[in-house]
Scaffold this active site. Structure first.
Site, short mmCIF file in Angstrom:
data_model
loop_
_atom_site.label_atom_id
_atom_site.label_comp_id
_atom_site.label_asym_id
_atom_site.label_seq_id
_atom_site.Cartn_x
_atom_site.Cartn_y
_atom_site.Cartn_z
N ASN A 21 -98.07 -5.60 -68.24
CA ASN A 21 -97.46 -4.35 -68.49
C ASN A 21 -97.24 -3.18 -67.44
O ASN A 21 -97.61 -3.56 -66.50
CB ASN A 21 -97.28 -3.62 -70.07
N GLU B 160 -94.42 0.13 -67.46
CA GLU B 160 -94.23 1.27 -68.54
C GLU B 160 -92.97 1.31 -67.31
O GLU B 160 -93.07 1.68 -66.35
CB GLU B 160 -94.83 2.12 -69.06
N CYS C 243 -93.86 -6.72 -70.95
CA CYS C 243 -94.37 -6.85 -71.42
C CYS C 243 -95.58 -7.65 -70.57
O CYS C 243 -94.71 -8.64 -69.30
CB CYS C 243 -94.73 -7.71 -72.64
N GLU D 148 -97.20 -10.52 -70.87
CA GLU D 148 -96.68 -12.10 -71.24
C GLU D 148 -95.20 -12.55 -69.92
O GLU D 148 -94.88 -13.41 -69.78
CB GLU D 148 -96.65 -11.61 -72.61
N CYS E 28 -96.57 -9.82 -78.64
CA CYS E 28 -95.20 -8.99 -79.72
C CYS E 28 -94.58 -9.87 -79.67
O CYS E 28 -94.40 -10.46 -79.39
CB CYS E 28 -94.80 -7.44 -78.86
N CYS F 220 -92.00 -11.29 -77.35
CA CYS F 220 -92.65 -11.96 -76.59
C CYS F 220 -93.55 -13.13 -77.00
O CYS F 220 -93.46 -14.31 -76.36
CB CYS F 220 -94.54 -11.54 -75.80
#
Length: 133
Positions: free
Chosen positions: A44, A46, A55, A57, A88, A91
Site C-alpha cells: 500500500n 498512502e 492498495c 493488491e 477491500c 480490490c
C-alpha cells in the site's frame, strides 16, 4: 504451507515491509501467482490527500500487467493486527477482473496464513469480464 504458498507469503511480507503508510500506519503487502507461475507483489502507498492512495493488491496487479500476465490463480494479503486483513471492496473487484470466482485468496498475519477464501465468497454474484462478452 506448500512451496507455492510459502513463496507468496515471503513476497507479500517483503512488500509489506516497504509499504508507505505514514497516515494510517497500517502496512499491507500482497502477492499473487499467475497462471504462468510468476509471482508479483505490491504494497500500500498512502498520500497526504488521504484517502487517495493505492492498495497493495492494486500494486501487485499493476506489476503483473506490466510483466505481461493477465490471469491470477492465487493471492496472499498480509497485514498486522488481530483482525483479518481481507481485500477491500474495490480490490475484490480488481481481483475479479483477472481471476475466477474459485481463485484462492489467503489472508495472513505475521505468523502465517490465518484463513483462505475463494473470491466468490468475498465477492458473491460478481460482475466481471464475462458479463460483457
Amino acid at each position: 504451507m506448500t512451496t507455492e504458498l510459502t513463496a507468496l507469503f515471503e513476497a507479500a511480507k517483503a512488500a509489506q515491509a516497504r509499504a508507505y503508510a505514514p497516515y494510517s500506519r497500517f502496512q499491507v503487502g500482497a502477492a499473487l501467482r499467475t497462471a504462468s507461475g510468476a509471482v508479483h507483489a505490491g504494497c500500500n502507498v498512502e498520500n497526504a490527500a488521504y484517502p487517495v492512495g493505492a492498495c497493495a493488491e492494486a500494486g501487485a496487479l499493476s506489476a503483473m500487467v506490466l510483466a505481461g500476465d493477465r490471469a491470477v490463480v492465487e493471492v496472499l494479503v498480509i497485514g498486522d493486527g488481530p483482525e483479518l486483513c481481507t481485500p477491500c471492496g474495490a480490490c475484490r473487484q480488481r481481483l475479479r477482473e483477472f481471476g475466477a470466482s474459485d481463485m484462492l485468496i489467503h489472508v495472513a498475519g505475521p505468523e502465517g496464513v490465518r484463513r483462505s477464501f475463494a473470491l466468490g465468497e468475498l465477492l458473491p454474484h460478481s460482475f466481471g469480464p464475462d458479463n460483457l462478452s
